[in-house]
Motif scaffolding. Structure first.
Motif, PDB file in Angstrom:
ATOM      1  N   MET A  18       0.831  -1.209   0.000  1.00 62.05           N
ATOM      2  CA  MET A  18       0.000   0.000   0.000  1.00 62.05           C
ATOM      3  C   MET A  18       0.866   1.260   0.000  1.00 62.05           C
ATOM      4  SD  MET A  18      -2.920   1.100   2.728  1.00 62.05           S
ATOM      5  CE  MET A  18      -3.484   2.815   2.799  1.00 62.05           C
ATOM      6  N   ASN A  19       0.485   2.212  -0.825  1.00 63.17           N
ATOM      7  CA  ASN A  19       1.190   3.488  -0.831  1.00 63.17           C
ATOM      8  C   ASN A  19       0.430   4.464   0.070  1.00 63.17           C
ATOM      9  OD1 ASN A  19       2.797   5.629  -1.397  1.00 63.17           O
ATOM     10  ND2 ASN A  19       1.828   6.102  -3.374  1.00 63.17           N
ATOM     11  N   PHE A  20       1.037   4.771   1.199  1.00 60.46           N
ATOM     12  CA  PHE A  20       0.340   5.609   2.173  1.00 60.46           C
ATOM     13  C   PHE A  20       0.404   7.086   1.814  1.00 60.46           C
ATOM     14  CE2 PHE A  20       1.180   1.861   4.809  1.00 60.46           C
ATOM     15  CZ  PHE A  20      -0.003   1.745   5.504  1.00 60.46           C
ATOM     16  N   GLN A  21       1.502   7.488   1.164  1.00 65.28           N
ATOM     17  CA  GLN A  21       1.718   8.920   0.965  1.00 65.28           C
ATOM     18  C   GLN A  21       0.569   9.531   0.160  1.00 65.28           C
ATOM     19  OE1 GLN A  21       5.485   9.973  -0.704  1.00 65.28           O
ATOM     20  NE2 GLN A  21       5.053  12.171  -0.593  1.00 65.28           N
ATOM     21  N   GLY A  22      -0.068  10.536   0.720  1.00 65.77           N
ATOM     22  CA  GLY A  22      -1.171  11.204   0.036  1.00 65.77           C
ATOM     23  C   GLY A  22      -2.508  10.495   0.180  1.00 65.77           C
ATOM     24  N   SER A  23      -2.533   9.341   0.852  1.00 64.58           N
ATOM     25  CA  SER A  23      -3.795   8.581   0.965  1.00 64.58           C
ATOM     26  C   SER A  23      -4.610   9.031   2.165  1.00 64.58           C
ATOM     27  CB  SER A  23      -3.515   7.093   1.175  1.00 64.58           C
ATOM     28  OG  SER A  23      -2.817   6.575   0.107  1.00 64.58           O
ATOM     29  N   HIS A  24      -5.929   8.948   2.013  1.00 61.68           N
ATOM     30  CA  HIS A  24      -6.812   9.112   3.172  1.00 61.68           C
ATOM     31  C   HIS A  24      -6.782   7.825   3.987  1.00 61.68           C
ATOM     32  CE1 HIS A  24      -8.362  12.553   1.072  1.00 61.68           C
ATOM     33  NE2 HIS A  24      -8.946  11.837   0.131  1.00 61.68           N
ATOM     34  N   ILE A  25      -7.035   7.955   5.301  1.00 58.80           N
ATOM     35  CA  ILE A  25      -7.223   6.758   6.135  1.00 58.80           C
ATOM     36  C   ILE A  25      -8.656   6.841   6.643  1.00 58.80           C
ATOM     37  CG2 ILE A  25      -6.414   5.454   8.167  1.00 58.80           C
ATOM     38  CD1 ILE A  25      -4.103   5.739   6.302  1.00 58.80           C
ATOM     39  N   LEU A  26      -9.564   6.154   5.957  1.00 58.17           N
ATOM     40  CA  LEU A  26     -10.991   6.307   6.262  1.00 58.17           C
ATOM     41  C   LEU A  26     -11.587   5.075   6.920  1.00 58.17           C
ATOM     42  CD1 LEU A  26     -11.985   8.017   2.895  1.00 58.17           C
ATOM     43  CD2 LEU A  26     -11.562   9.114   5.108  1.00 58.17           C
ATOM     44  N   SER A  27     -11.078   3.909   6.528  1.00 60.10           N
ATOM     45  CA  SER A  27     -11.640   2.661   7.045  1.00 60.10           C
ATOM     46  C   SER A  27     -10.530   1.632   7.185  1.00 60.10           C
ATOM     47  CB  SER A  27     -12.675   2.136   6.046  1.00 60.10           C
ATOM     48  OG  SER A  27     -12.916   0.769   6.254  1.00 60.10           O
ATOM     49  N   VAL A  28     -10.682   0.733   8.136  1.00 58.72           N
ATOM     50  CA  VAL A  28      -9.684  -0.332   8.258  1.00 58.72           C
ATOM     51  C   VAL A  28      -9.738  -1.271   7.059  1.00 58.72           C
ATOM     52  CG1 VAL A  28      -9.516  -0.297  10.779  1.00 58.72           C
ATOM     53  CG2 VAL A  28     -11.248  -1.737   9.677  1.00 58.72           C
ATOM     54  N   SER A  29     -10.835  -1.231   6.304  1.00 57.66           N
ATOM     55  CA  SER A  29     -10.939  -2.114   5.135  1.00 57.66           C
ATOM     56  C   SER A  29      -9.872  -1.812   4.083  1.00 57.66           C
ATOM     57  CB  SER A  29     -12.313  -1.991   4.483  1.00 57.66           C
ATOM     58  OG  SER A  29     -13.302  -2.019   5.456  1.00 57.66           O
ATOM     59  N   GLN A  30      -9.250  -0.636   4.168  1.00 50.14           N
ATOM     60  CA  GLN A  30      -8.185  -0.295   3.215  1.00 50.14           C
ATOM     61  C   GLN A  30      -6.903  -1.082   3.493  1.00 50.14           C
ATOM     62  OE1 GLN A  30      -9.066   4.140   4.362  1.00 50.14           O
ATOM     63  NE2 GLN A  30      -7.320   4.132   2.977  1.00 50.14           N
ATOM     64  N   LEU A  31      -6.806  -1.676   4.688  1.00 53.33           N
ATOM     65  CA  LEU A  31      -5.517  -2.198   5.148  1.00 53.33           C
ATOM     66  C   LEU A  31      -5.442  -3.718   5.046  1.00 53.33           C
ATOM     67  CD1 LEU A  31      -5.404  -0.037   8.408  1.00 53.33           C
ATOM     68  CD2 LEU A  31      -4.242   0.485   6.250  1.00 53.33           C
ATOM     69  N   ASP A  32      -4.261  -4.216   4.654  1.00 55.20           N
ATOM     70  CA  ASP A  32      -4.019  -5.648   4.747  1.00 55.20           C
ATOM     71  C   ASP A  32      -2.958  -5.887   5.825  1.00 55.20           C
ATOM     72  OD1 ASP A  32      -1.657  -4.852   3.582  1.00 55.20           O
ATOM     73  OD2 ASP A  32      -2.093  -5.680   1.609  1.00 55.20           O
ATOM     74  N   ARG A  33      -2.607  -7.143   6.041  1.00 49.19           N
ATOM     75  CA  ARG A  33      -1.673  -7.450   7.137  1.00 49.19           C
ATOM     76  C   ARG A  33      -0.337  -6.759   6.952  1.00 49.19           C
ATOM     77  NH1 ARG A  33      -1.982 -13.328  10.028  1.00 49.19           N
ATOM     78  NH2 ARG A  33      -0.018 -12.558  10.875  1.00 49.19           N
ATOM     79  N   GLU A  34       0.102  -6.686   5.696  1.00 50.70           N
ATOM     80  CA  GLU A  34       1.403  -6.064   5.425  1.00 50.70           C
ATOM     81  C   GLU A  34       1.376  -4.569   5.778  1.00 50.70           C
ATOM     82  OE1 GLU A  34       4.489  -5.897   1.635  1.00 50.70           O
ATOM     83  OE2 GLU A  34       2.323  -5.878   1.312  1.00 50.70           O
ATOM     84  N   ALA A  35       0.287  -3.904   5.381  1.00 55.69           N
ATOM     85  CA  ALA A  35       0.163  -2.467   5.681  1.00 55.69           C
ATOM     86  C   ALA A  35       0.089  -2.243   7.189  1.00 55.69           C
ATOM     87  CB  ALA A  35      -1.094  -1.916   5.002  1.00 55.69           C
ATOM     88  N   ILE A  36      -0.639  -3.122   7.875  1.00 57.87           N
ATOM     89  CA  ILE A  36      -0.762  -2.980   9.334  1.00 57.87           C
ATOM     90  C   ILE A  36       0.593  -3.191  10.001  1.00 57.87           C
ATOM     91  CG2 ILE A  36      -1.815  -3.938  11.417  1.00 57.87           C
ATOM     92  CD1 ILE A  36      -4.192  -4.769   9.531  1.00 57.87           C
ATOM     93  N   ALA A  37       1.312  -4.203   9.535  1.00 63.72           N
ATOM     94  CA  ALA A  37       2.628  -4.485  10.129  1.00 63.72           C
ATOM     95  C   ALA A  37       3.543  -3.273   9.969  1.00 63.72           C
ATOM     96  CB  ALA A  37       3.238  -5.718   9.479  1.00 63.72           C
ATOM     97  N   ARG A  38       3.455  -2.625   8.811  1.00 63.32           N
ATOM     98  CA  ARG A  38       4.272  -1.434   8.564  1.00 63.32           C
ATOM     99  C   ARG A  38       3.890  -0.320   9.540  1.00 63.32           C
ATOM    100  NH1 ARG A  38       8.122   0.865   6.450  1.00 63.32           N
ATOM    101  NH2 ARG A  38       8.104   2.647   5.014  1.00 63.32           N
ATOM    102  N   ILE A  39       2.604  -0.089   9.707  1.00 62.77           N
ATOM    103  CA  ILE A  39       2.144   0.959  10.631  1.00 62.77           C
ATOM    104  C   ILE A  39       2.612   0.646  12.060  1.00 62.77           C
ATOM    105  CG2 ILE A  39       0.104   2.049  11.691  1.00 62.77           C
ATOM    106  CD1 ILE A  39      -1.388   1.447   9.014  1.00 62.77           C
TER     107      ILE A  39
END
Ligand code: NCD
Length: 336
Positions: A2-23
Protein backbone atom coordinates in the motif's frame (compact mmCIF):
# COMPACT_ATOMS: atom_id res chain seq x y z
CA UNK A 1 2.40 -2.78 -0.96
CA UNK A 2 0.00 0.00 0.00
CA UNK A 3 1.19 3.49 -0.83
CA UNK A 4 0.34 5.61 2.17
CA UNK A 5 1.72 8.92 0.96
CA UNK A 6 -1.17 11.20 0.04
CA UNK A 7 -3.80 8.58 0.97
CA UNK A 8 -6.81 9.11 3.17
CA UNK A 9 -7.22 6.76 6.13
CA UNK A 10 -10.99 6.31 6.26
CA UNK A 11 -11.64 2.66 7.04
CA UNK A 12 -9.68 -0.33 8.26
CA UNK A 13 -10.94 -2.11 5.14
CA UNK A 14 -8.18 -0.30 3.21
CA UNK A 15 -5.52 -2.20 5.15
CA UNK A 16 -4.02 -5.65 4.75
CA UNK A 17 -1.67 -7.45 7.14
CA UNK A 18 1.40 -6.06 5.42
CA UNK A 19 0.16 -2.47 5.68
CA UNK A 20 -0.76 -2.98 9.33
CA UNK A 21 2.63 -4.49 10.13
CA UNK A 22 4.27 -1.43 8.56
CA UNK A 23 2.14 0.96 10.63
CA UNK A 24 2.82 -0.96 13.85
CA UNK A 25 6.59 -1.12 13.18
CA UNK A 26 6.78 2.62 12.55
CA UNK A 27 4.65 3.23 15.64
CA UNK A 28 7.22 1.37 17.73
CA UNK A 29 9.98 3.59 16.25
CA UNK A 30 8.12 6.64 17.59
CA UNK A 31 8.56 5.59 21.24
CA UNK A 32 11.74 7.64 22.00
CA UNK A 33 10.10 10.85 20.71
CA UNK A 34 6.86 10.20 22.58
CA UNK A 35 8.90 9.55 25.74
CA UNK A 36 10.82 12.84 25.14
CA UNK A 37 14.16 11.04 25.01
CA UNK A 38 14.70 12.70 21.62
CA UNK A 39 12.87 15.27 19.51
CA UNK A 40 11.96 14.91 15.86
CA UNK A 41 11.24 17.92 13.64
CA UNK A 42 10.60 16.13 10.38
CA UNK A 43 7.20 17.84 9.94
CA UNK A 44 8.41 21.33 10.81
CA UNK A 45 6.19 23.84 9.02
CA UNK A 46 3.45 21.34 8.20
CA UNK A 47 -0.09 22.07 9.38
CA UNK A 48 -2.64 19.60 10.75
CA UNK A 49 -6.25 20.72 10.86
CA UNK A 50 -8.01 18.85 13.62
CA UNK A 51 -11.76 19.07 13.02
CA UNK A 52 -13.79 17.56 15.83
CA UNK A 53 -17.53 17.83 15.37
CA UNK A 54 -18.30 15.41 18.22
CA UNK A 55 -17.02 15.20 21.83
CA UNK A 56 -13.49 13.88 22.24
CA UNK A 57 -10.58 14.18 24.63
CA UNK A 58 -7.97 11.53 23.84
CA UNK A 59 -8.44 11.23 20.13
CA UNK A 60 -8.33 14.96 19.52
CA UNK A 61 -5.47 15.72 21.88
CA UNK A 62 -3.43 12.73 20.78
CA UNK A 63 -3.78 13.61 17.08
CA UNK A 64 -2.59 17.12 17.92
CA UNK A 65 0.21 15.99 20.22
CA UNK A 66 1.39 13.37 17.74
CA UNK A 67 1.68 16.05 15.05
CA UNK A 68 3.48 18.41 17.44
CA UNK A 69 5.90 15.64 18.42
CA UNK A 70 6.96 15.44 14.76
CA UNK A 71 7.51 19.20 14.67
CA UNK A 72 4.25 20.22 12.99
CA UNK A 73 1.66 22.86 13.85
CA UNK A 74 -1.97 22.18 14.76
CA UNK A 75 -5.11 24.20 13.99
CA UNK A 76 -8.25 23.05 15.62
CA UNK A 77 -12.00 23.49 15.54
CA UNK A 78 -14.33 21.86 18.02
CA UNK A 79 -18.12 21.37 17.92
CA UNK A 80 -20.56 21.71 15.01
CA UNK A 81 -22.22 24.67 16.70
CA UNK A 82 -18.97 26.63 16.41
CA UNK A 83 -18.42 25.83 12.75
CA UNK A 84 -19.95 26.95 9.48
CA UNK A 85 -21.53 23.51 9.09
CA UNK A 86 -24.21 25.00 11.36
CA UNK A 87 -24.79 27.70 8.68
CA UNK A 88 -25.62 25.00 6.13
CA UNK A 89 -22.21 24.61 4.53
CA UNK A 90 -21.66 21.24 2.88
CA UNK A 91 -18.86 18.91 3.96
CA UNK A 92 -17.46 19.23 0.44
CA UNK A 93 -17.13 23.01 0.67
CA UNK A 94 -15.62 22.88 4.15
CA UNK A 95 -13.12 20.32 2.85
CA UNK A 96 -12.16 22.45 -0.15
CA UNK A 97 -11.42 25.39 2.10
CA UNK A 98 -9.73 23.68 5.05
CA UNK A 99 -7.55 21.47 2.86
CA UNK A 100 -6.24 24.69 1.31
CA UNK A 101 -5.07 25.73 4.76
CA UNK A 102 -3.54 22.38 5.74
CA UNK A 103 -1.22 19.51 4.86
CA UNK A 104 -3.33 16.84 6.53
CA UNK A 105 -6.72 16.77 8.26
CA UNK A 106 -8.03 14.65 11.13
CA UNK A 107 -11.78 14.65 11.50
CA UNK A 108 -14.51 13.29 13.77
CA UNK A 109 -18.18 13.66 12.93
CA UNK A 110 -21.42 12.18 14.36
CA UNK A 111 -22.74 10.90 11.02
CA UNK A 112 -21.70 7.58 9.51
CA UNK A 113 -19.64 7.96 6.30
CA UNK A 114 -19.41 11.74 6.73
CA UNK A 115 -15.60 11.69 6.87
CA UNK A 116 -15.51 9.81 3.58
CA UNK A 117 -17.82 12.44 2.07
CA UNK A 118 -15.59 15.20 3.40
CA UNK A 119 -12.50 13.49 1.98
CA UNK A 120 -13.97 13.75 -1.53
CA UNK A 121 -13.66 17.53 -1.26
CA UNK A 122 -10.18 17.51 0.29
CA UNK A 123 -6.92 18.05 -1.58
CA UNK A 124 -4.86 16.63 1.32
CA UNK A 125 -5.00 13.32 3.25
CA UNK A 126 -7.94 12.98 5.63
CA UNK A 127 -7.77 10.68 8.65
CA UNK A 128 -11.02 9.40 10.14
CA UNK A 129 -11.15 10.11 13.88
CA UNK A 130 -14.56 8.41 14.19
CA UNK A 131 -17.66 8.76 11.99
CA UNK A 132 -20.79 8.07 14.01
CA UNK A 133 -21.30 4.40 14.80
CA UNK A 134 -19.38 3.37 11.67
CA UNK A 135 -15.61 3.20 12.15
CA UNK A 136 -12.68 4.42 14.18
CA UNK A 137 -9.65 3.15 12.27
CA UNK A 138 -6.90 4.88 14.26
CA UNK A 139 -8.35 3.53 17.51
CA UNK A 140 -8.44 0.01 16.05
CA UNK A 141 -4.79 0.32 15.03
CA UNK A 142 -3.76 1.51 18.47
CA UNK A 143 -5.81 -1.31 19.96
CA UNK A 144 -3.98 -3.80 17.76
CA UNK A 145 -0.63 -2.24 18.71
CA UNK A 146 -1.63 -2.59 22.36
CA UNK A 147 -2.75 -6.22 22.00
CA UNK A 148 0.51 -7.01 20.21
CA UNK A 149 2.69 -5.37 22.85
CA UNK A 150 0.74 -6.81 25.81
CA UNK A 151 0.72 -10.32 24.29
CA UNK A 152 4.48 -10.16 23.72
CA UNK A 153 4.92 -10.63 27.49
CA UNK A 154 3.24 -14.01 27.11
CA UNK A 155 5.16 -14.90 23.92
CA UNK A 156 1.99 -14.57 21.89
CA UNK A 157 1.09 -12.42 18.91
CA UNK A 158 -2.06 -11.44 17.06
CA UNK A 159 -2.66 -14.95 15.71
CA UNK A 160 -4.45 -17.48 17.95
CA UNK A 161 -5.87 -14.66 20.06
CA UNK A 162 -8.78 -15.33 22.42
CA UNK A 163 -10.58 -12.01 22.95
CA UNK A 164 -13.84 -10.94 24.59
CA UNK A 165 -15.59 -7.80 23.30
CA UNK A 166 -18.12 -6.53 25.78
CA UNK A 167 -20.79 -3.83 26.11
CA UNK A 168 -22.48 -1.79 23.39
CA UNK A 169 -21.28 -3.72 20.36
CA UNK A 170 -24.06 -2.36 18.17
CA UNK A 171 -23.05 1.30 18.34
CA UNK A 172 -19.39 1.03 19.35
CA UNK A 173 -17.35 2.03 16.31
CA UNK A 174 -14.11 0.94 17.96
CA UNK A 175 -15.23 -2.69 18.21
CA UNK A 176 -16.47 -2.61 14.61
CA UNK A 177 -13.08 -1.49 13.31
CA UNK A 178 -11.12 -3.76 15.65
CA UNK A 179 -13.14 -6.85 14.67
CA UNK A 180 -12.52 -6.18 10.99
CA UNK A 181 -8.78 -5.93 11.64
CA UNK A 182 -8.76 -9.10 13.75
CA UNK A 183 -10.39 -11.00 10.89
CA UNK A 184 -7.10 -10.59 8.97
CA UNK A 185 -5.18 -12.73 11.49
CA UNK A 186 -5.24 -16.52 12.02
CA UNK A 187 -7.39 -18.58 14.31
CA UNK A 188 -8.95 -15.82 16.39
CA UNK A 189 -11.70 -16.56 18.89
CA UNK A 190 -14.00 -13.61 19.54
CA UNK A 191 -16.61 -13.80 22.30
CA UNK A 192 -19.14 -10.98 22.00
CA UNK A 193 -20.87 -10.22 25.30
CA UNK A 194 -23.69 -7.69 25.03
CA UNK A 195 -27.36 -7.18 25.75
CA UNK A 196 -29.31 -8.88 22.93
CA UNK A 197 -30.50 -5.51 21.64
CA UNK A 198 -26.92 -4.24 21.39
CA UNK A 199 -25.34 -7.13 19.51
CA UNK A 200 -22.57 -6.68 16.98
CA UNK A 201 -23.86 -5.87 13.45
CA UNK A 202 -24.20 -9.00 11.27
CA UNK A 203 -21.77 -7.67 8.69
CA UNK A 204 -18.99 -7.52 11.30
CA UNK A 205 -19.79 -11.00 12.61
CA UNK A 206 -19.75 -12.42 9.07
CA UNK A 207 -16.42 -10.77 8.29
CA UNK A 208 -14.92 -12.82 11.14
CA UNK A 209 -16.83 -16.04 10.41
CA UNK A 210 -16.15 -15.91 6.67
CA UNK A 211 -12.44 -15.73 7.47
CA UNK A 212 -12.77 -18.94 9.50
CA UNK A 213 -12.70 -17.49 13.00
CA UNK A 214 -14.77 -18.67 15.93
CA UNK A 215 -17.43 -16.18 17.09
CA UNK A 216 -19.50 -16.70 20.22
CA UNK A 217 -22.44 -14.36 20.79
CA UNK A 218 -23.83 -14.23 24.32
CA UNK A 219 -25.55 -11.99 26.86
CA UNK A 220 -23.80 -13.40 29.94
CA UNK A 221 -20.39 -12.66 31.42
CA UNK A 222 -20.18 -15.66 33.75
CA UNK A 223 -18.19 -18.47 32.18
CA UNK A 224 -17.26 -16.37 29.16
CA UNK A 225 -14.37 -14.27 30.45
CA UNK A 226 -11.49 -16.74 30.46
CA UNK A 227 -9.49 -15.20 27.63
CA UNK A 228 -6.30 -13.37 26.63
CA UNK A 229 -7.92 -9.93 26.36
CA UNK A 230 -11.18 -8.37 27.54
CA UNK A 231 -12.13 -5.28 25.56
CA UNK A 232 -14.81 -3.45 27.52
CA UNK A 233 -16.86 -0.61 26.00
CA UNK A 234 -19.20 2.17 27.08
CA UNK A 235 -22.93 2.28 26.35
CA UNK A 236 -22.90 4.85 23.52
CA UNK A 237 -25.68 7.01 24.93
CA UNK A 238 -25.35 9.58 22.13
CA UNK A 239 -26.48 6.95 19.58
CA UNK A 240 -29.76 6.19 21.40
CA UNK A 241 -33.07 7.98 20.91
CA UNK A 242 -33.07 9.04 24.57
CA UNK A 243 -31.10 8.78 27.80
CA UNK A 244 -33.91 6.60 29.21
CA UNK A 245 -33.37 4.08 26.45
CA UNK A 246 -29.61 4.01 27.06
CA UNK A 247 -30.28 3.59 30.80
CA UNK A 248 -31.98 0.26 30.07
CA UNK A 249 -28.60 -1.21 29.16
CA UNK A 250 -26.24 0.50 31.56
CA UNK A 251 -24.51 -1.47 34.28
CA UNK A 252 -25.25 -4.96 32.88
CA UNK A 253 -21.63 -5.90 32.42
CA UNK A 254 -19.70 -4.00 35.06
CA UNK A 255 -16.29 -5.57 35.54
CA UNK A 256 -14.66 -5.36 38.97
CA UNK A 257 -11.83 -7.15 40.72
CA UNK A 258 -13.95 -9.87 42.27
CA UNK A 259 -15.57 -10.78 38.92
CA UNK A 260 -12.14 -10.59 37.29
CA UNK A 261 -10.65 -12.95 39.86
CA UNK A 262 -13.57 -15.34 39.62
CA UNK A 263 -13.92 -15.60 35.84
CA UNK A 264 -10.79 -14.35 34.06
CA UNK A 265 -7.43 -16.00 33.60
CA UNK A 266 -4.68 -14.91 35.93
CA UNK A 267 -3.23 -12.52 33.34
CA UNK A 268 -6.22 -11.55 31.20
CA UNK A 269 -5.41 -8.11 29.78
CA UNK A 270 -8.14 -5.50 30.29
CA UNK A 271 -8.62 -2.91 27.56
CA UNK A 272 -11.17 -0.12 26.94
CA UNK A 273 -11.03 2.63 24.30
CA UNK A 274 -11.96 5.11 27.06
CA UNK A 275 -13.65 7.14 28.36
CA UNK A 276 -14.87 4.56 30.88
CA UNK A 277 -18.20 5.59 32.34
CA UNK A 278 -17.40 5.59 36.05
CA UNK A 279 -20.82 6.71 37.25
CA UNK A 280 -22.19 4.15 39.73
CA UNK A 281 -25.04 3.11 37.42
CA UNK A 282 -22.55 2.17 34.67
CA UNK A 283 -19.13 1.55 36.24
CA UNK A 284 -17.81 -0.51 33.33
CA UNK A 285 -14.38 -0.99 34.84
CA UNK A 286 -14.37 -0.51 38.58
CA UNK A 287 -11.57 1.57 40.01
CA UNK A 288 -10.62 -1.44 42.18
CA UNK A 289 -9.00 -2.81 39.01
CA UNK A 290 -6.59 0.15 38.91
CA UNK A 291 -3.82 -1.62 40.79
CA UNK A 292 -3.79 -4.65 38.49
CA UNK A 293 -0.86 -4.84 36.05
CA UNK A 294 -3.30 -6.41 33.60
CA UNK A 295 -5.27 -3.16 33.37
CA UNK A 296 -3.82 -1.87 30.10
CA UNK A 297 -6.22 1.05 29.49
CA UNK A 298 -3.76 3.86 30.11
CA UNK A 299 -0.92 2.17 28.22
CA UNK A 300 -3.47 1.74 25.42
CA UNK A 301 -4.30 5.47 25.37
CA UNK A 302 -0.58 6.29 25.41
CA UNK A 303 -0.06 4.02 22.39
CA UNK A 304 -2.47 6.27 20.51
CA UNK A 305 0.28 8.87 20.25
CA UNK A 306 2.68 6.40 18.64
CA UNK A 307 0.19 5.10 16.12
CA UNK A 308 -1.02 8.56 15.13
CA UNK A 309 2.59 9.74 14.73
CA UNK A 310 3.17 6.78 12.42
CA UNK A 311 0.08 7.56 10.36
CA UNK A 312 1.13 11.19 9.92
CA UNK A 313 4.66 10.17 8.94
CA UNK A 314 3.29 7.68 6.40
CA UNK A 315 0.58 9.85 4.85
CA UNK A 316 3.08 12.72 4.51
CA UNK A 317 5.80 10.38 3.22
CA UNK A 318 8.50 11.11 5.82
CA UNK A 319 8.63 7.76 7.63
CA UNK A 320 12.18 7.06 6.41
CA UNK A 321 13.57 10.47 7.42
CA UNK A 322 12.87 10.48 11.16
CA UNK A 323 16.45 9.98 12.33
CA UNK A 324 17.75 12.73 10.00
CA UNK A 325 15.58 15.24 11.86
CA UNK A 326 16.40 14.06 15.35
CA UNK A 327 17.31 16.66 18.00
CA UNK A 328 18.40 16.56 21.60
CA UNK A 329 15.84 17.34 24.27
CA UNK A 330 16.93 20.35 26.28
CA UNK A 331 14.21 20.50 28.90
CA UNK A 332 13.30 18.15 31.74
CA UNK A 333 9.76 17.09 32.47
CA UNK A 334 10.75 14.23 34.77
CA UNK A 335 8.35 12.03 32.89
CA UNK A 336 7.88 8.75 34.70
C1 NCD B 1 -14.34 5.99 21.65
C2 NCD B 1 -15.10 6.68 20.53
O1 NCD B 1 -15.15 7.90 20.49
O2 NCD B 1 -15.61 5.94 19.70
N1 NCD B 1 -13.48 6.86 22.31
C3 NCD B 1 -12.23 7.05 21.80
O3 NCD B 1 -12.06 7.56 20.72
N2 NCD B 1 -11.20 6.59 22.51
C4 NCD B 1 -15.19 5.19 22.54
C5 NCD B 1 -16.30 5.85 23.29
O4 NCD B 1 -16.53 7.05 23.20
O5 NCD B 1 -16.97 5.13 24.05
Amino acid sequence: MMNFQGSHILSVSQLDREAIARILDISANMAPYAARQKRCTVLEGAILSNLFFEPSTRTRVSFGSAFNLLGGYVRETVGQENSSLSKGESLFDTAQVISGYSDVIAMRHPQMHSVEKFAKGSTVPVINGGDGANEHPTQALLDLFTIQSEMMHFHKGLDNLDIVLMGDLKHGRTVHSLSKLLSLYNNVKVTMVSPTALQMPDSVVSALEDSGHQVIITDTMAGNLSCDVIYQTRIQQERFASKDEADLYRGHFSLNKSIYQQYCRENTVIMHPLPRDSRPEANELDSDLNDLDSLAIFRQAQNGILVRMALFALTLGVEDQLTQYEKEVNWHTNKR
